[in-house]
Design a protein around this motif. Structure first.
Motif, short mmCIF file in Angstrom:
data_model
loop_
_atom_site.label_atom_id
_atom_site.label_comp_id
_atom_site.label_asym_id
_atom_site.label_seq_id
_atom_site.Cartn_x
_atom_site.Cartn_y
_atom_site.Cartn_z
N SER A 1 0.83 -1.20 0.00
CA SER A 1 0.00 0.00 0.00
C SER A 1 0.86 1.26 0.00
CB SER A 1 -0.93 0.00 1.22
OG SER A 1 -0.17 -0.10 2.42
N MET A 2 2.04 1.20 0.62
CA MET A 2 2.94 2.34 0.62
C MET A 2 3.42 2.64 -0.80
SD MET A 2 6.60 2.77 2.54
CE MET A 2 7.29 1.44 1.53
N HIS B 1 1.66 -2.35 11.78
CA HIS B 1 0.28 -2.23 11.33
C HIS B 1 0.14 -2.90 9.97
CE1 HIS B 1 1.05 1.20 14.05
NE2 HIS B 1 -0.22 1.06 14.42
N SER B 2 -1.11 -3.02 9.51
CA SER B 2 -1.39 -3.68 8.24
C SER B 2 -1.33 -2.70 7.08
CB SER B 2 -2.77 -4.34 8.29
OG SER B 2 -3.78 -3.36 8.34
N GLN B 3 -1.40 -3.26 5.88
CA GLN B 3 -1.39 -2.43 4.67
C GLN B 3 -2.63 -1.52 4.62
OE1 GLN B 3 1.02 -2.69 2.27
NE2 GLN B 3 2.12 -4.44 3.10
N ALA C 1 3.09 5.79 14.02
CA ALA C 1 4.24 4.90 14.14
C ALA C 1 5.01 5.16 15.43
CB ALA C 1 5.15 5.08 12.92
N ALA C 2 5.15 6.44 15.80
CA ALA C 2 5.86 6.79 17.02
C ALA C 2 5.13 6.30 18.26
CB ALA C 2 6.06 8.31 17.10
N SER D 1 -9.53 3.18 11.20
CA SER D 1 -9.33 3.11 9.75
C SER D 1 -10.23 2.07 9.09
CB SER D 1 -7.87 2.77 9.44
OG SER D 1 -7.56 1.44 9.84
N ARG D 2 -10.97 1.29 9.89
CA ARG D 2 -11.78 0.21 9.31
C ARG D 2 -12.86 0.72 8.35
NH1 ARG D 2 -13.26 -4.12 13.61
NH2 ARG D 2 -10.98 -4.20 13.51
N PRO D 3 -13.62 1.79 8.67
CA PRO D 3 -14.62 2.27 7.70
C PRO D 3 -13.99 2.69 6.38
CG PRO D 3 -15.02 3.19 9.88
CD PRO D 3 -13.69 2.52 9.94
#
Length: 298
Positions: free
Chosen positions: A17-18, A100-102, A153-154, A219-221
């Motif tokens: 995804s990045m 975390h995930s993509q 991330a931090a 971020s799920r929605p």
């Protein structure tokens, strides 16, 4: 050239995804530059076209262009601006993906951008300092989205070591704090709108990390919405209709099998008697076939 585009499409389809976010930002930049060059050749200012993708500080104008809440976070007009943002996205995006995930990366990128847009709009419409600049100020760039990724991330790995050129090694939490402080000190600078957007992205990144610790993924929605949009444009396989001429055999009962075997044996015995009386040449073609089939199955 076809091999080049095929390679780009393959890397986009198979990449993380990045990588896809990087490709989208670079692709938008290239398209904007090409359109701007074409417009300038005909003495048409590209500013008019670009204003439909940038986020305006004016609320009435933003309401007429609501898509700019999303398009602005993929838009860059200067090479250095794009390069620096994509470099940060690559560095900190890799750290983010270790914890975390993509889909969460894409979700935080979008949420951070939306948080940046909210802070930008609030600042320019609430503080008297920006009263004379509301109708002439626009926001663009991925900085707010990337700030959301950095702070998230931090929060996930505060002591993660990050080495900076000529400056040495720092812990990720200190880098995030310094970046937030720099944005806070710059809210009255020439890039005031961008600094407010950075703070909005950082706030959303912090809020996301705290919510995730409590078991709620904000971020799920966004991930579900992106999946639905992707499925709408995904090429569906063509349905083929064909006629199957194969013969299917069903399992016979013992009585049926024994009856069929007895009939075949009787037919073969009759053929053998005929050979004894008149010889092989007296057989018909059908009788020869039956005899051949029987000998092959022995």
């Amino acid at each position: 050239m076809s091999d080049f585009w095929a390679s780009i499409k393959r890397q986009f389809a198979e990449g993380s995804s990045m990588i896809r976010l990087l490709y989208i930002n670079v692709g938008v930049f290239v398209v904007l530059k090409l359109v701007s060059v074409c417009m300038m050749l005909f003495n048409v200012s590209p500013v008019v076209f670009q204003s439909y993708l940038e986020l305006p500080a004016s609320l009435p104008l933003m309401i007429r262009q609501p898509w700019t809440l999303v398009t602005y976070m993929f838009m860059h007009l200067q090479v250095f601006h794009l390069f620096f943002n994509m470099l940060c996205l690559y560095w900190f995006g890799r750290i983010f993906l270790e914890y975390h995930s993509q889909k969460q990366l894409v979700g935080v990128y979008i949420l951070g951008g939306l948080g940046g847009a909210l802070f930008f709009l609030l600042a320019y419409n609430l503080f008297p300092y920006f009263r004379g600049e509301v109708y002439t100020s626009f926001l663009l760039g991925a900085s707010a989205s990337i700030m959301g990724v950095i702070v998230s991330a931090a929060m996930a790995a505060p002591n993660y070591p990050v080495r900076l050129f000529l400056l040495g090694e720092f812990k990720l939490k200190y880098m995030a704090v310094v970046m937030v402080l720099v944005s806070m000190l710059g809210v009255t600078s020439d890039n005031a709108g961008g600094e407010f957007a950075h703070l909005g992205g950082a706030f959303v990144g912090y809020l996301y990390a705290v919510s995730l610790r409590r078991g709620k993924d904000l971020s799920r929605p966004e991930s579900k919405l992106i999946d639905k949009l992707t499925n709408l444009f995904r090429r569906k396989p063509k349905v083929k209709v064909y006629k199957d001429n194969r013969k299917y055999h069903y399992a016979k009962s013992d009585a049926e099998y024994n009856q069929e075997k007895a009939a075949n044996n009787a037919a073969i015995d009759k053929i053998l008697d005929k050979i004894k009386r008149s010889g092989y040449e007296s057989l018909t073609a059908e009788e020869k076939r039956q005899l051949f089939d029987r000998s092959r199955n022995l």
